[in-house]
Design an enzyme around this catalytic site. Structure first.
Site, PDB file in Angstrom:
ATOM      1  N   LYS A 188       0.835  -1.201   0.000  1.00 27.04           N
ATOM      2  CA  LYS A 188       0.000   0.000   0.000  1.00 27.04           C
ATOM      3  C   LYS A 188       0.875   1.259   0.000  1.00 27.04           C
ATOM      4  O   LYS A 188       0.623   2.205  -0.738  1.00 27.04           O
ATOM      5  CB  LYS A 188      -0.889   0.033   1.246  1.00 27.04           C
ATOM      6  CG  LYS A 188      -2.106  -0.867   1.157  1.00 27.04           C
ATOM      7  CD  LYS A 188      -2.854  -0.854   2.474  1.00 27.04           C
ATOM      8  CE  LYS A 188      -4.075  -1.752   2.424  1.00 27.04           C
ATOM      9  NZ  LYS A 188      -5.077  -1.323   1.455  1.00 27.04           N
ATOM     10  N   LYS A 202       8.055  -7.653  27.028  1.00 30.06           N
ATOM     11  CA  LYS A 202       6.969  -6.669  27.110  1.00 30.06           C
ATOM     12  C   LYS A 202       5.799  -7.217  27.941  1.00 30.06           C
ATOM     13  O   LYS A 202       5.230  -6.511  28.764  1.00 30.06           O
ATOM     14  CB  LYS A 202       6.490  -6.312  25.697  1.00 30.06           C
ATOM     15  CG  LYS A 202       5.814  -4.978  25.624  1.00 30.06           C
ATOM     16  CD  LYS A 202       5.759  -4.478  24.194  1.00 30.06           C
ATOM     17  CE  LYS A 202       5.491  -2.989  24.161  1.00 30.06           C
ATOM     18  NZ  LYS A 202       5.621  -2.422  22.848  1.00 30.06           N
ATOM     19  N   GLU A 253       8.696  12.803  27.485  1.00 33.87           N
ATOM     20  CA  GLU A 253       9.562  13.583  28.387  1.00 33.87           C
ATOM     21  C   GLU A 253      11.030  13.532  27.939  1.00 33.87           C
ATOM     22  O   GLU A 253      11.772  14.487  28.066  1.00 33.87           O
ATOM     23  CB  GLU A 253       9.442  12.995  29.787  1.00 33.87           C
ATOM     24  CG  GLU A 253       9.541  14.026  30.889  1.00 33.87           C
ATOM     25  CD  GLU A 253       9.427  13.352  32.238  1.00 33.87           C
ATOM     26  OE1 GLU A 253      10.299  13.572  33.072  1.00 33.87           O
ATOM     27  OE2 GLU A 253       8.459  12.564  32.409  1.00 33.87           O
ATOM     28  N   SER A 254      11.423  12.383  27.367  1.00 38.98           N
ATOM     29  CA  SER A 254      12.804  12.204  26.900  1.00 38.98           C
ATOM     30  C   SER A 254      13.126  13.079  25.692  1.00 38.98           C
ATOM     31  O   SER A 254      14.281  13.313  25.377  1.00 38.98           O
ATOM     32  CB  SER A 254      13.002  10.745  26.489  1.00 38.98           C
ATOM     33  OG  SER A 254      12.079  10.397  25.449  1.00 38.98           O
ATOM     34  N   GLU A 297       1.707  -2.002  13.751  1.00 45.12           N
ATOM     35  CA  GLU A 297       2.019  -0.686  14.293  1.00 45.12           C
ATOM     36  C   GLU A 297       2.845   0.071  13.266  1.00 45.12           C
ATOM     37  O   GLU A 297       3.894  -0.414  12.824  1.00 45.12           O
ATOM     38  CB  GLU A 297       2.811  -0.789  15.603  1.00 45.12           C
ATOM     39  CG  GLU A 297       2.850   0.586  16.275  1.00 45.12           C
ATOM     40  CD  GLU A 297       3.991   0.755  17.256  1.00 45.12           C
ATOM     41  OE1 GLU A 297       3.702   0.935  18.437  1.00 45.12           O
ATOM     42  OE2 GLU A 297       5.161   0.708  16.829  1.00 45.12           O
ATOM     43  N   ALA A 312      16.041   8.890  17.589  1.00 42.77           N
ATOM     44  CA  ALA A 312      15.412   7.736  18.259  1.00 42.77           C
ATOM     45  C   ALA A 312      16.348   6.526  18.271  1.00 42.77           C
ATOM     46  O   ALA A 312      16.376   5.770  19.250  1.00 42.77           O
ATOM     47  CB  ALA A 312      14.093   7.381  17.574  1.00 42.77           C
ATOM     48  N   GLU A 363      18.868   7.109  21.027  1.00 43.38           N
ATOM     49  CA  GLU A 363      18.226   7.007  22.344  1.00 43.38           C
ATOM     50  C   GLU A 363      17.903   5.556  22.681  1.00 43.38           C
ATOM     51  O   GLU A 363      18.034   5.118  23.815  1.00 43.38           O
ATOM     52  CB  GLU A 363      16.971   7.883  22.358  1.00 43.38           C
ATOM     53  CG  GLU A 363      16.513   8.233  23.750  1.00 43.38           C
ATOM     54  CD  GLU A 363      15.204   7.580  24.121  1.00 43.38           C
ATOM     55  OE1 GLU A 363      14.680   7.880  25.179  1.00 43.38           O
ATOM     56  OE2 GLU A 363      14.689   6.761  23.328  1.00 43.38           O
ATOM     57  N   HIS A 364      17.484   4.808  21.655  1.00 41.88           N
ATOM     58  CA  HIS A 364      17.174   3.390  21.831  1.00 41.88           C
ATOM     59  C   HIS A 364      18.446   2.645  22.256  1.00 41.88           C
ATOM     60  O   HIS A 364      18.433   1.827  23.169  1.00 41.88           O
ATOM     61  CB  HIS A 364      16.616   2.833  20.518  1.00 41.88           C
ATOM     62  CG  HIS A 364      16.025   1.457  20.654  1.00 41.88           C
ATOM     63  ND1 HIS A 364      16.771   0.321  20.502  1.00 41.88           N
ATOM     64  CD2 HIS A 364      14.777   1.042  20.933  1.00 41.88           C
ATOM     65  CE1 HIS A 364      16.010  -0.740  20.692  1.00 41.88           C
ATOM     66  NE2 HIS A 364      14.788  -0.325  20.958  1.00 41.88           N
TER      67      HIS A 364
HETATM   68  P1  0O2 Z   1      11.326  -2.015  20.435  1.00 42.22           P
HETATM   69  O1  0O2 Z   1      12.571  -2.622  20.944  1.00 42.22           O
HETATM   70  O2  0O2 Z   1      11.575  -0.904  19.471  1.00 42.22           O
HETATM   71  O3  0O2 Z   1      10.339  -3.029  19.899  1.00 42.22           O
HETATM   72  P2  0O2 Z   1       1.491  -0.286  22.956  1.00 42.22           P
HETATM   73  O4  0O2 Z   1       2.359  -0.857  21.844  1.00 42.22           O
HETATM   74  O5  0O2 Z   1       0.559   0.795  22.482  1.00 42.22           O
HETATM   75  O6  0O2 Z   1       0.779  -1.354  23.731  1.00 42.22           O
HETATM   76  P3  0O2 Z   1       3.858   0.996  23.851  1.00 42.22           P
HETATM   77  O7  0O2 Z   1       4.843  -0.061  23.491  1.00 42.22           O
HETATM   78  O8  0O2 Z   1       4.194   1.865  25.040  1.00 42.22           O
HETATM   79  O9  0O2 Z   1       2.434   0.382  24.044  1.00 42.22           O
HETATM   80  O10 0O2 Z   1       3.549   1.876  22.598  1.00 42.22           O
HETATM   81  P4  0O2 Z   1       4.345   3.044  21.958  1.00 42.22           P
HETATM   82  O11 0O2 Z   1       4.565   4.186  22.898  1.00 42.22           O
HETATM   83  O12 0O2 Z   1       3.573   3.343  20.706  1.00 42.22           O
HETATM   84  O13 0O2 Z   1       5.783   2.415  21.631  1.00 42.22           O
HETATM   85  C1  0O2 Z   1       5.926   1.434  20.681  1.00 42.22           C
HETATM   86  C2  0O2 Z   1       7.317   1.472  20.095  1.00 42.22           C
HETATM   87  O14 0O2 Z   1       7.660   2.825  19.751  1.00 42.22           O
HETATM   88  C3  0O2 Z   1       8.440   1.038  21.024  1.00 42.22           C
HETATM   89  O15 0O2 Z   1       8.523  -0.348  21.025  1.00 42.22           O
HETATM   90  C4  0O2 Z   1       9.639   1.719  20.361  1.00 42.22           C
HETATM   91  O16 0O2 Z   1      10.022   1.074  19.158  1.00 42.22           O
HETATM   92  C5  0O2 Z   1       9.049   3.061  19.980  1.00 42.22           C
HETATM   93  N1  0O2 Z   1       9.206   4.010  21.094  1.00 42.22           N
HETATM   94  C6  0O2 Z   1       8.238   4.412  21.941  1.00 42.22           C
HETATM   95  N2  0O2 Z   1       8.723   5.286  22.827  1.00 42.22           N
HETATM   96  C7  0O2 Z   1      10.028   5.437  22.547  1.00 42.22           C
HETATM   97  C8  0O2 Z   1      11.079   6.246  23.122  1.00 42.22           C
HETATM   98  O17 0O2 Z   1      10.884   6.999  24.093  1.00 42.22           O
HETATM   99  N3  0O2 Z   1      12.312   6.153  22.527  1.00 42.22           N
HETATM  100  C9  0O2 Z   1      12.566   5.348  21.460  1.00 42.22           C
HETATM  101  N4  0O2 Z   1      13.812   5.334  20.955  1.00 42.22           N
HETATM  102  N5  0O2 Z   1      11.597   4.577  20.906  1.00 42.22           N
HETATM  103  C10 0O2 Z   1      10.357   4.618  21.444  1.00 42.22           C
HETATM  104  P5  0O2 Z   1       9.263  -1.109  22.227  1.00 42.22           P
HETATM  105  O18 0O2 Z   1       8.595  -2.419  22.431  1.00 42.22           O
HETATM  106  O19 0O2 Z   1       9.320  -0.233  23.455  1.00 42.22           O
HETATM  107  O20 0O2 Z   1      10.710  -1.334  21.746  1.00 42.22           O
END
Ligand code: 0O2
Length: 219
Positions: A31, A64, A124-125, A150, A162, A165-166
């Protein structure tokens, strides 16, 4: 042929789950490619710089679930982990992010489950990104399953930030030295300024090109 709407509850194995999530990534990926090609055709410009997609690793899914106090069962994975199938769309300008989100929202087979706009309300970050949780219908031989994906949409600069930061969170397991957290936050502010500046420069360039075109047509 008639399709039965299959509920996630009927999905009985990790292999079937993976098949669904992989198919959902392919569907959304196609898409996006079509939308990008069409946009290029009409406006001679690509809103999407590049796309990354991934299936979350089993370790990360289990982590998670554990963090949220759920047992590691298939049901819980499907119900509570929304980003098992993830697509990241990287754009040049902030305006492209909302343009792409709108184009996706307009597709009748995509259901938007939730939106998290960390651009209008950064974390906040300093984290900025636009997250859309959607579901797409996956047509199997005898059924159709709505499958969650997602979608994260962000600029090149937001993505650069990002990633670092990750890496920091991974390295220090959320106990990073204060000065690194502070400096990264300052970088997030610079990223926002850079994105705003690049957007306004791009608009000025587009405007100049349009005016020159208009002038050349009237002379
Ligand atoms: P990874 O290792 O990347 O997979 P939900 O999914 O809605 O039930 P969640 O996970 O809090 O709840 O949702 P959100 O906030 O949409 O975050 C989903 C993903 O976005 C995260 O997956 C990260 O990939 C990214 N993300 C969210 N917040 C941050 C942040 O503050 N910094 C960075 N660098 N990435 C962020 P995971 O599972 O946390 O990690």
């Amino acid at each position: 042929m008639e399709y039965n709407a299959k509920d996630y509850g009927e999905v009985d194995s990790w292999a079937t789950t993976l098949l669904l999530y992989n198919s959902a990534l392919k569907e959304v990926g196609t898409k996006l490619e079509i939308l990008n090609d069409e946009f290029q055709h009409i406006h001679q410009y690509n809103p999407i710089e590049h796309i990354k997609s991934r299936i979350k690793t089993p370790e990360s899914i289990v982590r998670k679930l554990k963090k949220r106090g759920y047992e590691s069962t298939l049901d819980n994975m499907i119900k509570y982990v929304n980003d098992i199938a993830g697509i990241r769309i990287i754009c040049s300008f902030t305006s492209d992010i909302y343009r792409i989100a709108e184009m996706l929202r307009n597709q009748s087979d995509i259901k938007v489950i939730s939106i998290k706009d960390y651009i209008k309300a950064p974390k906040e970050s300093g984290y900025k990104s636009y997250h859309m949780l959607v579901s797409v219908p996956i047509y199997l031989s005898d059924s159709v399953v709505d499958t969650k994906v997602e979608i994260q949409i962000r600029t090149v600069a937001m993505d650069f930030w990002a990633s670092l930061e990750h890496k920091m969170n991974y390295k220090f397991e959320r106990n990073a030295p204060e000065h690194i957290v502070t400096e990264l936050y300052e970088c997030a502010m610079m990223v926002s300024e850079l994105d705003a500046k690049m957007l306004s420069l791009n608009e000025e360039i587009q405007q100049t090109v349009a005016t020159e075109k208009e002038n050349s047509q009237t002379t």
